[in-house]
Motif scaffolding. Structure first.
Motif, short mmCIF file in Angstrom:
data_model
loop_
_atom_site.label_atom_id
_atom_site.label_comp_id
_atom_site.label_asym_id
_atom_site.label_seq_id
_atom_site.Cartn_x
_atom_site.Cartn_y
_atom_site.Cartn_z
N LEU A 60 0.83 -1.19 0.00
CA LEU A 60 0.00 0.00 0.00
C LEU A 60 0.87 1.25 0.00
O LEU A 60 1.94 1.28 0.59
CB LEU A 60 -0.93 0.01 1.21
N GLY A 61 0.36 2.26 -0.70
CA GLY A 61 1.09 3.51 -0.77
C GLY A 61 0.54 4.36 -1.89
O GLY A 61 -0.39 3.96 -2.62
N PRO A 62 1.09 5.54 -2.07
CA PRO A 62 0.59 6.43 -3.12
C PRO A 62 0.84 5.87 -4.51
O PRO A 62 1.74 5.04 -4.71
CB PRO A 62 1.38 7.73 -2.89
N ARG A 428 -3.67 3.38 0.10
CA ARG A 428 -3.85 3.10 1.52
C ARG A 428 -5.33 3.00 1.89
O ARG A 428 -5.73 2.15 2.68
CB ARG A 428 -3.19 4.19 2.37
N PHE A 429 -6.15 3.88 1.34
CA PHE A 429 -7.55 3.89 1.74
C PHE A 429 -8.23 2.57 1.38
O PHE A 429 -9.14 2.11 2.09
CB PHE A 429 -8.29 5.09 1.12
N LEU A 430 -7.80 1.92 0.29
CA LEU A 430 -8.37 0.62 -0.07
C LEU A 430 -8.02 -0.43 0.98
O LEU A 430 -8.86 -1.25 1.38
CB LEU A 430 -7.87 0.19 -1.44
N LEU A 434 -10.84 -2.28 3.28
CA LEU A 434 -10.97 -3.74 3.28
C LEU A 434 -10.81 -4.30 4.69
O LEU A 434 -11.53 -5.22 5.09
CB LEU A 434 -9.94 -4.36 2.34
N CYS A 435 -9.87 -3.76 5.45
CA CYS A 435 -9.70 -4.20 6.84
C CYS A 435 -10.98 -3.95 7.64
O CYS A 435 -11.36 -4.75 8.50
CB CYS A 435 -8.53 -3.46 7.49
N GLU A 436 -11.65 -2.83 7.35
CA GLU A 436 -12.82 -2.44 8.14
C GLU A 436 -14.07 -3.20 7.74
O GLU A 436 -14.86 -3.62 8.59
CB GLU A 436 -13.06 -0.94 7.97
N PHE A 451 4.39 1.67 1.80
CA PHE A 451 5.36 2.54 1.13
C PHE A 451 5.11 3.98 1.55
O PHE A 451 3.99 4.49 1.45
CB PHE A 451 5.23 2.40 -0.39
N ASP A 452 6.17 4.64 2.00
CA ASP A 452 6.05 6.01 2.47
C ASP A 452 5.93 6.97 1.30
O ASP A 452 6.45 6.72 0.20
CB ASP A 452 7.28 6.37 3.30
N ASP A 453 5.21 8.09 1.54
CA ASP A 453 5.07 9.13 0.52
C ASP A 453 6.38 9.89 0.31
O ASP A 453 6.59 10.48 -0.75
CB ASP A 453 3.99 10.14 0.92
N MET A 454 7.22 9.88 1.33
CA MET A 454 8.43 10.70 1.27
C MET A 454 9.57 10.00 1.99
O MET A 454 9.34 9.09 2.80
CB MET A 454 8.17 12.08 1.88
N VAL A 455 10.79 10.45 1.69
CA VAL A 455 11.98 9.91 2.35
C VAL A 455 12.82 11.07 2.86
O VAL A 455 12.62 12.23 2.45
CB VAL A 455 12.79 9.03 1.38
N GLU A 456 13.75 10.77 3.74
CA GLU A 456 14.59 11.81 4.31
C GLU A 456 15.47 12.45 3.23
O GLU A 456 15.99 11.75 2.35
CB GLU A 456 15.48 11.23 5.42
#
Length: 802
Positions: A60-62, A428-430, A434-436, A451-456
């Motif tokens: 999951l991620g953007p 992510r919202f999917l 689904l979990c809910e 997966f993160d939207d951003m990195v350092e």
């Protein structure tokens, strides 16, 4: 008054090209590792490594963050070390044709077995007819037929002799056999028969009756003799066919001696060939007379011989390692397979050769990647996927029959055992939905790779980013980048996530900018991509999507949309908002006004009243009442009626980023102190008067800057932002240059008091030891106004009581 102005260096954190020790990305090796996604990578390794039930993976991620690329890379490495799964095929079930049997064969043997069966059928088409048309077969068949004829003749001859012994003749007639009395070898005529005595006639009739009984018994025996002959013919056929076919099938048995299922199937083939030997005979009616013209006899024979075909649905003869399959269109048939039909004589017919595999068959023994959104949008596909994962077998079922939409008889192919690791890719919202709402989801997909939207934004990640750009340029056959271009893309990546300390992980979007920059480098006849090319790509992209923004700026400049950038007004302020249109966002100011009068302590949000305000915006407005009641006249009830509105807005308003601007307008209306119209404000506020961070800070500043530039920069204009948003600033070069020249200012404030001082030029004021605000302060004026309103309200209540 506190100095809140930001320095130009705080408005844009630039990547220094000097940190790179290369001249172009062509010198860099490929970037093999994933940039800054340690959590997701660890989850992927765990998910593909564990072999327990239910540990399927959801990445999951953007969108366009490289989820599929990363997951596929790790899975392919793992799959290359795993053995190839077996081949699968369907064959005819000779005892129940609508339930084809599934056969598992070692890797690569499916197509080999198919070819062996094709060769066997070709040999049978020759061997069986030859055996049934041989001289030996014909002679033995003739013997059986002659034996039957001889037996029949002997039986009739015996009956004929017995009839003669009684003076009775047995005659053959068109309708069968008949008996007649004789005298001296001649049949007695009817007239002569009447002259016989009664005793003579009785004796003749008794003899005829006895012969008639024997004739009936004889005729009843003939079908039995014929059945015995047919059994002898069948046994003859078996013996002849076995001699012709047995050797051919025995040769195949030796080839597949280690495969019990194949041996069982070959036994069934042998028995079926023996039982249907006549089908192999080719007649003149079944020959092909003209090219392309096949007569019915041949079609029937070809259709019959299809029963010995092998339908290989999974062939790993050219595979290396476990299969990795990505299904782009996950419909139910594409997922679990289907049974096709063919129109014949106005009807739909099918057989096991029309069973088609799905992606689950192809990925069995390996990995299947699916787009979560796509499979959820396909009818019954999601339920079908869950069913096969729960049952651990693939059962091909027709949706038309399941839903009773068609009455055509279809097949029920034998289920195939399933061993597959499924990976879903989605937003992510999917995952959270689904979990809910799907209780089975968490049992089937126990591993989440987030997966993160951003990195350092670190030196190490900058170097990795440069290698990534070089790798992408080589893969897409683009020009190499110089250090300036790399630094500019890194800067824009930080702008994409609205954080000067982070980099975007939307590598697909970054790749698009790189491809556009390569185009502009080509237009300028440059051998490498430069920072100028990257800037042109970014500007061109924004220009293509900026029609609405330019129209709003035009109408503001023409005075259609009323925005003031000079002077002072009471109860009026420039608020900032962001408009998101597809993949493009831009900021634009809106006039916010406030009006107050005597009332019952209500702060009315006009947008909320007419249902144009969203819940978060309404929450921000309600907080203003909490701020007022907590700060001013704590011993008296609020007795005001205030209204707040975004002027000239005709769509929905959502978010609390304008709540501080609304509060400034409300304080101005209460105190009567005017606000500078040369300043715009963004930021949310809490009940304690602290200014909180908001989103879209860069777009908001640039939107107001463009309005001010169109009206003419005076050196007094600027924007108030929350102090917490300073680290998010990655402003356009035009804004930074204007600040450097003193033509525009950006103030970072942390409290409402800091902001109101900048907007009014009047001290906010703090309570002294006695709890009083100093005169000539904003807070003093506001409290005096609220106290006066409370007094007036009390007077009105007393008059009402009198």
């Amino acid at each position: 008054m506190k100095n809140t102005k930001l320095e130009p260096a705080q408005l844009y954190t630039a990547c220094d090209p000097a940190q790179f020790k290369f001249k172009s990305t062509a010198e860099l090796p490929d970037q093999e590792e994933v940039i800054g996604q340690t959590r997701a990578v660890d989850a992927i390794r765990f998910g593909i490594g564990i072999e327990q039930e239910g540990f399927n993976l959801f990445a999951l991620g953007p969108s366009r963050s490289g989820k599929q690329t990363v997951v596929t890379r790790f899975i392919e490495r793992q799959a290359a070390e795993q053995p190839e799964p077996p081949d699968w095929c369907y064959v005819d079930n000779f005892t129940d044709a609508h339930k084809p049997k599934a056969l598992s064969l070692p890797t690569g043997m499916g197509s080999r077995f198919q070819q062996s069966m094709e060769q066997l059928v070709q040999e049978l088409r020759t061997a069986v007819p030859e055996a049934l048309e041989s001289e030996e077969y014909r002679a033995r068949l003739q013997e059986i037929e002659e034996a039957l004829n001889e037996k029949q003749e002997q039986a009739f001859e015996k009956l004929h002799e017995e009839a003669n012994a009684h003076g009775i003749a047995m005659l053959r007639t068109p309708t069968g056999f008949a008996f007649a009395p004789t005298r001296k070898g001649e049949i007695i005529k009817p007239e002569e028969y009447k002259t016989l005595s009664e005793d003579e006639r009785n004796d003749i009739e008794a003899a005829v009756d006895a012969l008639q009984v024997q004739l009936e018994r004889l005729i009843q025996e003939i079908p039995k003799w014929r059945r015995q002959m047919q059994d002898e013919v069948k046994q003859l056929n078996r013996d002849v066919i076995m001699s012709a076919v047995g050797q051919l099938i025995d040769e195949m048995r030796r080839q597949y001696a280690t495969l019990p299922d194949i041996l069982t199937y070959l036994d069934a083939v042998q028995q079926d060939v023996i039982d249907h030997a006549d089908q192999f005979r080719q007649t003149e009616e079944g020959m092909q007379l003209l090219p392309g013209l096949m007569l019915p006899g041949t079609e029937r024979q070809t259709s019959f011989l299809n029963r010995y075909s092998v339908n290989v649905i999974v062939d790993h003869s050219e595979s290396s390692g476990a299969p990795v399959v990505y299904l782009d269109n996950p419909t139910y048939p594409n997922l679990v397979g289907r049974v096709e039909h063919q129109a014949q004589m106005g009807a739909l017919v099918t057989d096991f050769t029309m069973v088609k595999p799905g992606a689950l068959h192809q990925a069995n023994g390996g990995y299947l990647l699916l787009d979560a959104r796509k499979i959820l949008m396909q009818p019954y596909a999601w339920e079908g996927l869950k069913r096969v994962l729960q049952s651990h077998e693939i059962r091909i079922e027709s949706l038309g029959q399941m839903l009773s939409l068609i009455s055509t008889v279809s097949l029920e192919p034998e289920a195939i055992p399933l061993d597959v690791k499924v990976v879903l890719l989605g937003e992510r919202f999917l995952y959270y939905l689904l979990c809910e709402y799907d209780p089975e989801f968490s049992e089937l997909f126990k591993v989440a790779a987030d997966f993160d939207d951003m990195v350092e934004r670190s030196d190490d990640n900058n170097q990795s980013f440069a290698r990534f750009l070089g790798t992408l340029a080589r893969q897409d056959k683009l020009r190499a980048l110089d250090t300036g271009a790399v630094a500019r893309i890194i800067d824009h990546s930080a702008r994409m996530v609205e954080d000067s300390e982070k980099l975007s992980s939307r590598f697909g979007k970054i790749a698009d900018y790189l491809r556009e920059a390569d185009y502009w480098a080509g237009q300028a006849s440059r051998e490498q991509i430069t920072a100028e090319d990257v800037d042109q790509a970014i500007d061109a992209h924004d220009k293509r999507l900026s029609r609405i923004r330019e129209r709003l700026q035009e109408e503001t400049q023409r005075g259609t949309l009323m925005i003031s950038t000079e002077g002072e007004e009471v109860g009026q302020i420039n608020g900032l908002s962001v408009m998101q249109l597809g993949d493009y966002a831009f900021g634009h100011p809106s006039r916010i006004t406030a009006r107050v009068r005597l009332g019952k302590g209500e702060v009315v949000d006009i947008e909320r009243e007419i249902e144009l305000g969203g819940p978060i915006h309404s929450k921000g407005v309600l907080i203003l009442g909490g701020f007022l009641s907590g700060r001013y006249c704590p011993e008296q009830p609020l007795s005001l009626a205030a209204s707040l509105v975004f002027e000239q807005t005709y769509g929905g308003v959502e978010g609390d980023s304008a709540s501080s601007a609304e509060l400034y307008a409300l304080l101005s209306a209460l105190s009567g102190i005017p606000l500078k119209q040369s300043l715009a404000v963004t930021g949310s506020v809490n009940q304690l008067g602290q200014v909180q961070a908001i989103g879209g800070v860069n777009e908001k500043i640039e939107g107001f800057f463009e309005v001010c530039r169109n009206h003419g920069l005076t050196g007094d204009q600027g924007v108030l932002i929350p102090g917490a948003n300073v680290k998010h600033l990655m402003l356009h070069k035009d804004v930074v240059d204007a600040v450097s020249q003193g033509k525009f200012h950006i103030h970072a404030v942390n409290t409402i008091d800091e902001g109101i001082e900048i907007l009014t030029g009047v001290p906010a004021g703090e309570r002294d030891d006695k709890g009083n605000y100093p005169a000539e302060s904003v807070n003093y004026s506001v409290e005096q106004k609220l106290a006066a309103m409370a007094e007036h309200a009390h007077e009105h209540e007393e008059k009402a009581d009198d």
